[in-house]
Design an enzyme around this catalytic site. Structure first.
Site, mmCIF file in Angstrom:
data_model
loop_
_atom_site.group_PDB
_atom_site.id
_atom_site.type_symbol
_atom_site.label_atom_id
_atom_site.label_comp_id
_atom_site.label_asym_id
_atom_site.label_seq_id
_atom_site.Cartn_x
_atom_site.Cartn_y
_atom_site.Cartn_z
ATOM 1 C CG ASP A 1 -56.730 -31.500 -18.576
ATOM 2 O OD1 ASP A 1 -56.855 -32.087 -19.333
ATOM 3 O OD2 ASP A 1 -58.008 -31.296 -18.641
ATOM 4 C CG ASP B 1 -62.747 -35.180 -19.780
ATOM 5 O OD1 ASP B 1 -64.064 -34.032 -20.602
ATOM 6 O OD2 ASP B 1 -62.303 -33.756 -18.908
ATOM 7 N N GLY C 1 -61.641 -28.116 -11.701
ATOM 8 C CA GLY C 1 -63.056 -26.789 -11.328
ATOM 9 C C GLY C 1 -64.431 -27.221 -11.066
ATOM 10 C CG ASP D 1 -71.254 -22.996 -13.808
ATOM 11 O OD1 ASP D 1 -70.446 -23.486 -14.031
ATOM 12 O OD2 ASP D 1 -72.638 -22.802 -14.355
ATOM 13 N NE ARG E 1 -57.584 -35.016 -13.947
ATOM 14 C CZ ARG E 1 -58.627 -34.836 -14.126
ATOM 15 N NH1 ARG E 1 -59.200 -35.155 -15.167
ATOM 16 N NH2 ARG E 1 -60.310 -35.184 -13.487
ATOM 17 N N GLY F 1 -56.977 -27.864 -12.855
ATOM 18 C CA GLY F 1 -56.915 -28.825 -11.062
ATOM 19 C C GLY F 1 -59.295 -28.912 -11.501
HETATM 20 P P1 AMP Z 1 -61.818 -30.737 -19.621
HETATM 21 O O1 AMP Z 1 -62.426 -29.900 -20.471
HETATM 22 O O2 AMP Z 1 -63.657 -31.301 -19.534
HETATM 23 O O3 AMP Z 1 -61.196 -31.220 -19.223
HETATM 24 O O4 AMP Z 1 -61.793 -29.488 -18.474
HETATM 25 C C1 AMP Z 1 -61.053 -28.498 -18.370
HETATM 26 C C2 AMP Z 1 -60.408 -27.913 -17.013
HETATM 27 O O5 AMP Z 1 -61.633 -26.937 -16.855
HETATM 28 C C3 AMP Z 1 -61.004 -28.383 -15.833
HETATM 29 O O6 AMP Z 1 -59.717 -28.014 -14.825
HETATM 30 C C4 AMP Z 1 -62.432 -28.351 -15.511
HETATM 31 O O7 AMP Z 1 -62.158 -28.934 -13.825
HETATM 32 C C5 AMP Z 1 -62.507 -26.739 -15.804
HETATM 33 N N1 AMP Z 1 -63.992 -26.630 -15.778
HETATM 34 C C6 AMP Z 1 -64.641 -26.842 -16.674
HETATM 35 N N2 AMP Z 1 -65.874 -26.857 -16.813
HETATM 36 C C7 AMP Z 1 -65.673 -26.024 -15.349
HETATM 37 C C8 AMP Z 1 -66.994 -25.491 -15.049
HETATM 38 N N3 AMP Z 1 -68.326 -25.182 -15.063
HETATM 39 N N4 AMP Z 1 -66.792 -24.613 -13.901
HETATM 40 C C9 AMP Z 1 -65.183 -24.628 -12.963
HETATM 41 N N5 AMP Z 1 -64.616 -25.303 -14.182
HETATM 42 C C10 AMP Z 1 -64.809 -25.887 -14.983
HETATM 43 MG MG MG Z 2 -61.026 -32.555 -17.825
#
Ligand code: AMP
Ligand code: MG
Length: 496
Positions: free
Chosen positions: A252, A262, A92, A125, A183, A90
């Site tokens: 995603d 992304d 994050g 974070d 997504r 989700g």
């Molecule tokens: P991504 O690889 O950028 O597509 O991220 C994958 C998942 O990790 C997504 O659900 C993001 O929201 C979560 N995510 C990535 N970086 C962070 C962060 N610094 N804090 C919290 N969630 C994160």
């Molecule tokens: Mg992502």
């Protein structure tokens, strides 16, 4: 209340059932500072520049204050990440502030990225260092200028707070704009829980929002699947023709709208290599340049699977419809790619001849380690009289490798055999083959200046330069020149 008008939100995703999201306000930050506002995009969206530049605008872009009508949410989704299944992800580190409708009736999400923790943050974070925010701003806007469907960047702000990564880094927040953030993984989330009702509702929402023609089709959900596949095929063809490597094509990170999203470890290739990988976390090279078309199809097969119960009441018929749609992808992708590539070479028709010329050129470029972008640009210059008075030549910074001579002769013979004025052909080629791409070493350089010296001038200059990617002026040679060996960036990092 401010005097200047605030964005007019109309939030369709919040009107979906509550299990689609969690209401989540952004977490306030200590001392926001403006980095940049994308004025052209703000105008397109009908968002007041005066408001964005006001004290209130800054507080909203930093997540310290909500604009009237904003109903912030974090959305839920699942994903295949590097091939492995993750049943619940989700937003994050992002919240959707709301949706705005532009003057042409098109709907856009306005999202803050790096805005703090949400129920989907897991161990994270919820924050973002400055570097990834600047990178996403630069590359997403460069992609838009290159005509590639993409999420956009409306603004970037600093938070006045530090985020801890491998070292302590300044924090920042990006305001991301996208035609939606739905997504493949959003469909997968509900399908994997056997929540057919939700899949149905989501599919109807996506048809209404992105594929209205599908509603009128005999089998609307089959039409939806086919339309998503067609757009994705075109999108990946665009990436390939530009030498763009997404780097993290997890399900995603694939929007059903067909926009690029992304910009984590993404990169444009310098020297052409078909199996180029940049991302530090892509150890097996799953998302290498040459794998992108196939991975997109693999991802789309998961969308087909999630939609299966909607495709036909009869299970066998549903599987058949899904399979047919997925099988059609390969031809759609190749048609789109072959067509783009022959146009890059100024050829009149896509056929066996044009495909062979492209293949042989890439082979020779690979052997010579030729710069992907500038090889095509130089060919554009050689295809006609001259680049013309308003366009300088890149000859001073780049020359074709000598080993391309035999190929050049074949190409010239083919051009000569085709009718059509050379000047017009050249004009089209110059408009298709950019001279400026967001080169990794330049992006790294501006991130270092901003992070270590608080100097944002190089960032602004790069963003402005990339807004006109096909118009060359010698004074900007620095931005067009491929990296010297010591400037070469071998690895990129998500930096999240
Ligand atoms: P991504 O690889 O950028 O597509 O991220 C994958 C998942 O990790 C997504 O659900 C993001 O929201 C979560 N995510 C990535 N970086 C962070 C962060 N610094 N804090 C919290 N969630 C994160
Ligand atoms: Mg992502």
């Amino acid at each position: 209340m401010s005097q200047v008008s605030t964005p007019k939100f109309d939030n369709s995703y919040v009107r979906l059932p509550e299990r689609f999201y969690t209401r989540q306000a952004p977490e306030p930050v200590r001392a926001p500072g403006m980095i940049r506002i994308n004025e052209a995009l703000a105008r397109q969206l009908g968002i007041s520049l005066e408001w964005l530049n006001s004290a209130e605008g800054l507080q909203v872009l930093a997540g310290n204050q909500l604009a009237p009508g904003s109903e912030p949410i974090a959305t839920v989704y699942a994903a295949h990440q590097f091939g492995g299944w993750n049943p619940r992800l989700g937003d994050g580190r992002a919240v959707l502030l709301g949706e705005v409708v532009d003057s042409r009736g098109r709907r856009f999400d306005v999202q803050l990225k790096g805005s703090g923790r949400t129920p989907y943050s897991r161990g994270g974070d919820g924050r973002s260092p400055l570097g990834p925010v600047l990178r996403e701003y630069i590359v997403s806007e460069a992609m838009a200028a290159l005509g590639v469907p993409t999420s956009r960047s409306l603004a970037a702000v600093t938070t006045g707070e530090k985020v801890r990564r491998e070292r302590s880094l300044p924090g920042a927040i990006l305001t991301r704009v996208s035609s939606s953030h739905i997504r493949i993984g959003t469909f997968q989330y509900f399908a994997s829980r056997d929540d057919q009702e939700a899949v149905h509702i989501l599919a109807d929402h996506v048809i209404k929002r992105h594929y209205p023609a599908a509603a009128k089709a005999e089998r609307p959900y089959v039409a939806l699947l086919q339309a998503v596949i067609a757009r994705q095929a075109n999108l990946v063809a665009d990436w390939q023709q530009l030498g763009f490597i997404h780097g993290v094509m997890n399900t995603d990170n694939m929007l059903v709208s067909g926009d690029t999203v992304d910009y984590g470890p993404c990169a444009f290739m310098d020297a052409y290599h078909p199996d180029k990988v940049f991302s530090s976390i892509d150890e097996g090279g799953r998302y290498a340049y040459s794998n992108q078309p196939g991975i997109a199809q693999w991802n789309l097969a998961w969308l087909a699977r999630a939609l299966l119960p909607l495709l036909d009441e009869d299970e066998d018929a549903a599987v058949q419809a899904g399979q047919q749609a997925i099988d059609a992808y390969e031809k759609q992708y190749l048609d789109a790619y072959n067509d783009l590539m022959r146009r890059k070479l100024g050829l009149a028709r896509t056929n066996e001849k044009s495909i062979t010329l492209v293949t042989e050129l890439l082979q020779a470029m690979h052997e010579a380690g030729a710069d992907y972008t500038l090889t095509f640009r130089r060919l554009a210059e050689l295809a006609g009289p001259t680049p013309g008075p308003e366009q300088a030549s890149i000859a001073g910074i780049f020359e074709l490798p000598d080993t391309l001579q035999p190929w050049l002769e074949k190409w010239r013979a083919q051009l000569a055999a085709e009718a059509g004025p050379a000047a017009e052909r050249q004009r089209q080629m110059l408009a298709l083959n950019p001279v400026f791409i967001p080169r990794n070493h330049l992006v790294e350089e501006i991130i270092r200046a901003a992070t270590d010296k608080d100097d944002f001038e190089p960032f602004h200059q790069l963003v402005e330069r990339l807004a006109m990617p096909c118009r060359y002026d010698e004074k900007d040679a620095r931005y067009a020149t491929p990296p010297r060996p010591e400037q070469m960036v071998a690895r990129t990092f998500c930096g999240t």
